[in-house]
Design an enzyme around this catalytic site. Structure first.
Site, PDB file in Angstrom:
ATOM      1  N   LYS A  30      18.073 -60.747 -30.141  1.00 47.24           N
ATOM      2  CA  LYS A  30      17.158 -59.603 -30.276  1.00 47.24           C
ATOM      3  C   LYS A  30      16.169 -59.876 -31.408  1.00 47.24           C
ATOM      4  CE  LYS A  30      17.678 -54.534 -30.821  1.00 47.24           C
ATOM      5  NZ  LYS A  30      18.697 -53.471 -31.023  1.00 47.24           N
ATOM      6  N   SER A  56      18.286 -49.704 -27.802  1.00 45.87           N
ATOM      7  CA  SER A  56      17.101 -50.482 -28.129  1.00 45.87           C
ATOM      8  C   SER A  56      17.235 -51.966 -27.781  1.00 45.87           C
ATOM      9  CB  SER A  56      16.793 -50.349 -29.617  1.00 45.87           C
ATOM     10  OG  SER A  56      17.791 -50.978 -30.400  1.00 45.87           O
ATOM     11  N   SER A 109      22.605 -48.604 -29.067  1.00 41.76           N
ATOM     12  CA  SER A 109      21.623 -49.627 -28.702  1.00 41.76           C
ATOM     13  C   SER A 109      22.186 -50.854 -27.984  1.00 41.76           C
ATOM     14  CB  SER A 109      20.845 -50.079 -29.934  1.00 41.76           C
ATOM     15  OG  SER A 109      19.858 -49.137 -30.243  1.00 41.76           O
TER      16      SER A 109
END
Ligand SMILES: *[C@@H]1O[C@H](CO)[C@@H](O)[C@H](O)[C@H]1NC(C)=O
Ligand SMILES: *[C@@H]1O[C@H](CO)[C@@H](O)[C@H](O)[C@H]1NC(C)=O
Ligand SMILES: *[C@@H]1O[C@H](CO)[C@@H](O)[C@H](O)[C@H]1NC(C)=O
Ligand SMILES: *[C@@H]1O[C@H](CO)[C@@H](O)[C@H](O)[C@H]1NC(C)=O
Length: 512
Positions: free
Chosen positions: A102, A185, A209
């Site tokens: 990420k 997210s 997330s």
């Protein structure tokens, strides 16, 4: 026209490609890939090349990858060479395996680390994040950065951007149903794995997330106990809640990644030292065992929101078959549990927002200060950047009210202390009491509905694919437990996955 020599090389490569096509990369597990490496059916370089081609083809649609590592092929070549020479690290499960991390997880290489924001483009991190160092030590290839909700979704709560949106990569698309929210997210981490743009990925979670995008993109996500994995070098929200974990297509792959990234890191010393005691002797792999559901006590709360199914008939109808599967595989379902003073406990969850804004300012400022070079050095700089480059950041559409609220805080004062006290109490008299009084191994919740319960106390959870709605939209089931209960949760999640095998890849061809 290419000169003849190049045509020859091209032909040779095509021949190679045909030769390797007897091994199917799509949906291959880490074990499949390692077996293919071993039997010379595949090289790490071919694998990386395959994914880079897929990214070029698919990413313009799905927006799951924000940057590809220009050194990925070279890293793969090194891995191939090490395998040939039987170097000691080539026996690691992740050796030669491509990973997307990420974009809030720092890599000290040609890749940027930006949390999706132009404000951090060209910032220079002091070192790899602790988890990235561990990935590299285990021989993994850093394929690139996965897209995410900008600033891990901590920019606005009034007009939050669409899940997964960031100024750099724009809005990602759910690969199963384009109109369905892919959630955030760690959106790109989930989508890239779901669409076979990479073997495995890392996401981060502060509240939902990892669990939510895993649920909505039909992949497995492990949200580890806070501190089990290092957060050093991760663009933070709150050190009290932030955690880094794998997002993969299978529980086994996720456990291989978890095994590689857990443990002490001197740059996140207090939390990782404390949580190291949870790492089982002999590691996590032995918990990938058949019969893992046998005798497990699973809490099913039909009535309560956050802790269960909220009296929601539609969801309950959907999950009855899963309850049956759990029972058939030997689990003991403890149902109709009660939470005393539920309303008071759930009201104390409000403290989360108060605590997070104050913690965010402190943690982000510390992260930015440590950068070797950066266009922004403080939260105030980021706010000013967003104002100055409003067009670039689309600030008119997506405000920064959480940033402004955070900037208005002044450390952990009286209000924040009270909020933190409330969160501790909510965990102690809510989740902890529920788990201990009923001797539960895990609490079962639908989708990512249990994420806040797990978030505020730093507890672990695993999301496993649980099926598809009539429109084809995927959904997951979540198993959450007390701190350090990963070994038990893995047995439960693996048991459920082996009994159901719900995951199927999205029908990419129809959408391209
Ligand atoms: C990092 O950002 C810079 C500035 O936009 C860009 O030139 C560079 O290509 C980026 N790195 C990668 C690996 O994409
Ligand atoms: C996730 O998917 C479900 C459908 O399975 C959908 O209702 C929901 O809006 C999606 N997004 C989130 C944030 O849960
Ligand atoms: C759930 O439904 C039952 C039966 O209708 C009701 O008695 C109970 O109060 C409801 N629980 C919650 C938490 O809403
Ligand atoms: C803490 O919880 C109490 C009881 O629910 C509530 O009245 C108070 O407003 C909460 N304080 C904060 C700062 O969240």
């Amino acid at each position: 026209m290419l000169p003849p020599i190049f045509t020859a090389i091209l032909l040779l490569q095509i021949t190679n490609a045909v030769k390797t096509s007897e091994f199917t990369i799509r949906e291959a597990t880490i074990d499949d890939i390692q077996a293919a490496f071993k039997h010379n059916k595949l090289t790490s370089k071919e694998l990386v090349q395959f994914y880079i081609n897929e990214i070029h083809k698919l990413n313009p649609i799905y927006k799951a990858v924000i940057e590809v590592n220009p050194d990925a092929i070279h890293q793969a070549e090194i891995a191939d060479q090490q395998r040939k020479e039987k170097s000691p690290n080539s026996r690691f499960r992740l050796h030669g395996i491509p990973v997307l991390v990420k974009d809030n997880i720092a890599t000290r290489d040609k890749l940027n680390t930006t949390a999706g924001s132009y404000a951090l483009l060209k910032s220079v991190v002091p070192r790899d994040a602790g988890v990235v160092r561990k990935l590299r030590e285990s021989g993994a290839v850093i394929l690139g950065k996965a897209s995410l909700s900008e600033w891990a979704n901590f920019r606005s709560s009034i007009v939050p951007p669409p899940n997964g949106w960031n100024a750099r990569a724009k809005k990602p698309v759910n690969p199963y149903v384009a109109t369905l929210d892919p959630c955030g997210s760690s959106t790109g981490s989930a989508i890239s794995v779901a669409t076979n743009m990479v073997t495995v990925s890392l996401g981060t979670e502060t509240d939902g997330s990892i669990l939510c995008p895993s649920s909505n993109n039909s992949v497995v996500g492990i949200k580890p106990t806070v501190g089990l994995t290092s957060r050093a070098g991760v663009i933070p929200i709150s050190p009290r809640q932030d955690t880094v974990g794998p997002i993969c297509r299978t529980v086994t792959d996720a456990v291989y990644v978890l095994e590689a990234i857990v443990g002490f890191d001197k740059n996140d010393a207090v939390a990782t030292r404390k949580a190291s005691k949870y790492i089982p002797k002999g590691g996590y792999l032995k918990h990938l065992k058949s019969g893992g559901l046998k005798g497990k006590r699973l809490g099913i709360m039909r009535a309560y929101p956050s802790f269960g199914f909220a009296n929601d008939t539609e969801t309950l109808n959907k999950f009855e078959k899963h309850f049956d599967i759990l029972r058939q595989n030997g689990a003991i379902l403890i149902e109709n549990l009660e939470i005393i003073n539920f309303n008071s406990i759930i009201s104390m969850f409000n403290g989360e927002d108060i605590a997070l804004v104050a913690e965010f300012k402190l943690a982000l400022n510390a992260y930015l200060k440590e950068l070797v070079a950066s266009p922004v050095r403080s939260l105030a700089d980021v706010i000013a950047f967003n104002e100055k480059y409003a067009g670039l950041e689309k600030i008119k559409d997506y405000p920064q009210d959480l940033f402004l609220a955070a900037e208005n805080t002044n450390g952990i004062g009286k209000l924040e202390k009270e909020a933190l006290m409330n969160l501790t109490k909510a965990s102690k008299y809510g989740f902890e009491k529920l788990m201990k009084d009923n001797k539960l191994d895990a609490l079962v919740t639908p989708y990512s509905d249990g994420s806040s319960v797990l978030a505020i106390g730093g507890y672990p959870g695993i999301s496993v694919p649980a099926g598809y709605d009539k429109d084809g939209g995927p959904y997951g089931i979540c198993f959450g437990g007390l701190k350090g209960s990963e070994p038990t949760l893995i047995e439960i999640a693996y048991g459920f996955e082996q009994a159901t095998n719900y995951r199927k890849p999205p029908a990419i061809k129809n959408q391209v």
